[in-house]
Enzyme design. Structure first.
Site, PDB file in Angstrom:
ATOM      1  N   TYR A 141       0.811  -1.222   0.000  1.00 54.27           N
ATOM      2  CA  TYR A 141       0.000   0.000   0.000  1.00 54.27           C
ATOM      3  C   TYR A 141       0.840   1.265   0.000  1.00 54.27           C
ATOM      4  O   TYR A 141       0.365   2.320  -0.408  1.00 54.27           O
ATOM      5  CB  TYR A 141      -0.917   0.026   1.228  1.00 54.27           C
ATOM      6  CG  TYR A 141      -2.184  -0.776   1.081  1.00 54.27           C
ATOM      7  CD1 TYR A 141      -2.144  -2.141   0.856  1.00 54.27           C
ATOM      8  CD2 TYR A 141      -3.427  -0.154   1.183  1.00 54.27           C
ATOM      9  CE1 TYR A 141      -3.311  -2.873   0.746  1.00 54.27           C
ATOM     10  CE2 TYR A 141      -4.598  -0.883   1.071  1.00 54.27           C
ATOM     11  CZ  TYR A 141      -4.526  -2.244   0.849  1.00 54.27           C
ATOM     12  OH  TYR A 141      -5.690  -2.966   0.739  1.00 54.27           O
ATOM     13  N   LYS A 188       4.376 -15.264   2.144  1.00 50.46           N
ATOM     14  CA  LYS A 188       4.695 -16.065   0.956  1.00 50.46           C
ATOM     15  C   LYS A 188       6.216 -16.186   0.920  1.00 50.46           C
ATOM     16  O   LYS A 188       6.890 -15.758  -0.033  1.00 50.46           O
ATOM     17  CB  LYS A 188       4.169 -15.386  -0.328  1.00 50.46           C
ATOM     18  CG  LYS A 188       2.730 -15.709  -0.673  1.00 50.46           C
ATOM     19  CD  LYS A 188       2.472 -17.158  -1.057  1.00 50.46           C
ATOM     20  CE  LYS A 188       2.892 -17.458  -2.484  1.00 50.46           C
ATOM     21  NZ  LYS A 188       2.519 -18.874  -2.856  1.00 50.46           N
ATOM     22  N   ASP A 220      -1.587 -18.401   0.347  1.00 49.20           N
ATOM     23  CA  ASP A 220      -2.522 -19.132  -0.512  1.00 49.20           C
ATOM     24  C   ASP A 220      -3.175 -20.288   0.251  1.00 49.20           C
ATOM     25  O   ASP A 220      -4.391 -20.497   0.189  1.00 49.20           O
ATOM     26  CB  ASP A 220      -1.840 -19.613  -1.808  1.00 49.20           C
ATOM     27  CG  ASP A 220      -0.522 -20.340  -1.579  1.00 49.20           C
ATOM     28  OD1 ASP A 220      -0.029 -20.348  -0.431  1.00 49.20           O
ATOM     29  OD2 ASP A 220       0.023 -20.901  -2.549  1.00 49.20           O
ATOM     30  N   ASP A 244      -5.709  -7.548   4.200  1.00 51.81           N
ATOM     31  CA  ASP A 244      -6.904  -6.966   3.577  1.00 51.81           C
ATOM     32  C   ASP A 244      -7.741  -8.070   2.935  1.00 51.81           C
ATOM     33  O   ASP A 244      -8.946  -8.185   3.176  1.00 51.81           O
ATOM     34  CB  ASP A 244      -6.471  -5.948   2.514  1.00 51.81           C
ATOM     35  CG  ASP A 244      -7.656  -5.298   1.826  1.00 51.81           C
ATOM     36  OD1 ASP A 244      -8.598  -4.900   2.527  1.00 51.81           O
ATOM     37  OD2 ASP A 244      -7.639  -5.199   0.578  1.00 51.81           O
ATOM     38  N   ASP A 248     -11.402  -9.983   4.666  1.00 46.49           N
ATOM     39  CA  ASP A 248     -12.704  -9.963   3.973  1.00 46.49           C
ATOM     40  C   ASP A 248     -13.237 -11.388   3.837  1.00 46.49           C
ATOM     41  O   ASP A 248     -14.420 -11.650   4.047  1.00 46.49           O
ATOM     42  CB  ASP A 248     -12.583  -9.353   2.565  1.00 46.49           C
ATOM     43  CG  ASP A 248     -12.957  -7.872   2.529  1.00 46.49           C
ATOM     44  OD1 ASP A 248     -12.769  -7.195   3.557  1.00 46.49           O
ATOM     45  OD2 ASP A 248     -13.432  -7.402   1.473  1.00 46.49           O
TER      46      ASP A 248
HETATM   47  C1  IPM Z   1     -10.219  -1.749   4.054  1.00 44.46           C
HETATM   48  C2  IPM Z   1     -10.515  -1.179   2.698  1.00 44.46           C
HETATM   49  C3  IPM Z   1      -9.414  -0.199   2.347  1.00 44.46           C
HETATM   50  C4  IPM Z   1      -8.117  -0.974   2.262  1.00 44.46           C
HETATM   51  C5  IPM Z   1      -9.634   0.625   1.079  1.00 44.46           C
HETATM   52  C6  IPM Z   1     -10.969   1.350   1.099  1.00 44.46           C
HETATM   53  C7  IPM Z   1      -8.501   1.598   0.850  1.00 44.46           C
HETATM   54  O1  IPM Z   1     -10.648  -2.182   1.757  1.00 44.46           O
HETATM   55  O2  IPM Z   1     -10.191  -0.971   5.032  1.00 44.46           O
HETATM   56  O3  IPM Z   1     -10.004  -2.945   4.166  1.00 44.46           O
HETATM   57  O4  IPM Z   1      -7.804  -1.561   1.225  1.00 44.46           O
HETATM   58  O5  IPM Z   1      -7.381  -0.970   3.248  1.00 44.46           O
HETATM   59 MN    MN Z   2     -10.492  -4.201   2.603  1.00 42.94          MN
END
Ligand code: IPM
Ligand code: MN
Length: 353
Positions: A141, A188, A220, A244, A248
């Site tokens: 990032y 990784k 992975d 990230d 999710d």
């Molecule tokens: C999160 C989101 C952010 C990230 C985006 C909106 C920049 O997906 O907080 O997980 O990738 O960190």
């Molecule tokens: Mn995210």
């Protein structure tokens, strides 16, 4: 206690969920004799519209004068032209970096009453209770990047230093000490040099925590284990990008992306609290948003930035009671059955407080 909270509601469903979370904090304040001041500031697409800047300096100042930040969500189709010079997400990244909020805590647990919403058989969900510790101010990032602009070449760089990995590793090990004493470190290392640095730094930090069990899991393989044996994980530490993606994925185990809160912390008590979901522009303004992730984020705010553990638990219990009573927002309603609005759901949480 007196506290000032900066509120960056952002875009899409952000304002709907943060306004409900503020109601919850206000009720806590009046019940427990606290005095919370909320200072709104623009960030994200709304700030681009007003200032041409996704995070103006005035917003940073508002945050600097606060004890914590409550954030909704940023982004939306209006601002997602790939050629746009500024993007809403840059504002969020700027806040994380400005305040050096390097440790992103994302707890994921399953709610038995929502088990039918999880696309896994219930026996896999038994005992799922994990805490992601995602590195938040380094890696892909923030590493060197370039888009040559000739439409032909672009790159991003996964760059980590030992101190960056070390400080977040200590956060993970300390969290594990207070939990089931297990850490899974994601990398990784079979491919990436930065992952080998990550792994050896985590191994070194682990020397201070002999009672904590450490395993290394390739990213992975981890994406598979989160589905095949999610209950076996306690604390999971991962780089910015792997964290990230995998958090999710794991949030599905809670029944909906709308359920999960997060805390982003640095080396002081100051922190940023936000649901892990995005701005969901497709359902914005329809009362369909699930405020749970944001409401649970306020519990984390009380716990980590204000040291109000009893109040934090009161919110968590009120959410559990609300779910147990059968209250459901659209995302967690059983197909074909009725659901209540964002406001009605939050009001049920309030009455359970
Ligand atoms: C999160 C989101 C952010 C990230 C985006 C909106 C920049 O997906 O907080 O997980 O990738 O960190
Ligand atoms: Mn995210």
């Amino acid at each position: 206690m007196k506290a000032t909270i900066a509120v960056l509601s952002g875009d899409g469903i952000g304002p709907e969920v943060t306004s409900q979370a503020i109601n919850v904090l206000q009720k806590i304040a009046s019940k427990h004799g606290h005095d919370f001041t909320f200072n709104e500031a623009p960030m994200g697409g709304i700030a681009i519209d007003q200032f041409g800047d996704s995070c103006p300096d005035s917003t940073i100042r508002t945050c600097e004068q606060s004890d914590a930040i409550l954030l909704g969500a940023v982004g939306g189709p209006k601002w997602s032209d790939p050629a746009a010079p500024v993007r809403p997400e840059q504002g969020l990244l700027k806040v994380r970096k400005h305040f050096e909020l390097f440790a992103n805590l994302r707890p994921v647990k399953t709610y038995p009453v929502l088990a039918s919403h999880v696309p896994l058989r219930p026996e896999f969900l038994d005992g799922v209770d994990m805490l992601f510790v995602r590195e938040l101010t380094g890696g892909l990032y923030f590493g060197p990047r370039q888009d040559q602009g000739d439409g032909d070449t672009a790159y991003d760089t996964e760059l980590y230093t030992v101190p960056e990995v070390d400080r977040v590793a200590h956060v993970a090990f300390r969290a594990a000490q207070a939990r089931r004493k297990k850490v899974a470190s994601i990398d990784k290392a079979n491919v990436m040099a930065s992952s080998r640095l990550w792994r050896r730094t985590v191994i070194k930090a682990h020397e201070d925590y002999p009672e904590v069990e450490l395993e290394h899991v390739l990213a992975d393989a981890m994406s598979m284990y989160l589905i095949t044996r999610p209950a076996s994980f306690d604390v999971i530490i991962a780089s910015n990008m792997f964290g990230d993606i995998l958090s999710d994925e794991a949030s599905v185990l809670a029944g909906s992306l709308g359920m999960s809160p997060s805390a982003s912390l640095g080396s002081s008590k100051f922190g940023l609290y936000e649901p892990i979901h995005g701005s969901a522009p497709d359902i914005a303004g329809q009362g369909k948003a699930n405020p749970t992730g944001t409401i649970l984020s306020t519990a984390m705010l009380l716990r980590y930035s204000l040291g109000l553990e009893a109040e934090a638990q009161a919110i968590e219990q009120a959410v559990e009671a609300t779910l147990a009573s059968g209250a459901r927002t659209a995302d967690i309603a059983t197909r074909g059955s009725s659901y209540i609005s964002t406001t009605e759901f939050a009001q049920t949480v309030l009455s359970n407080l």
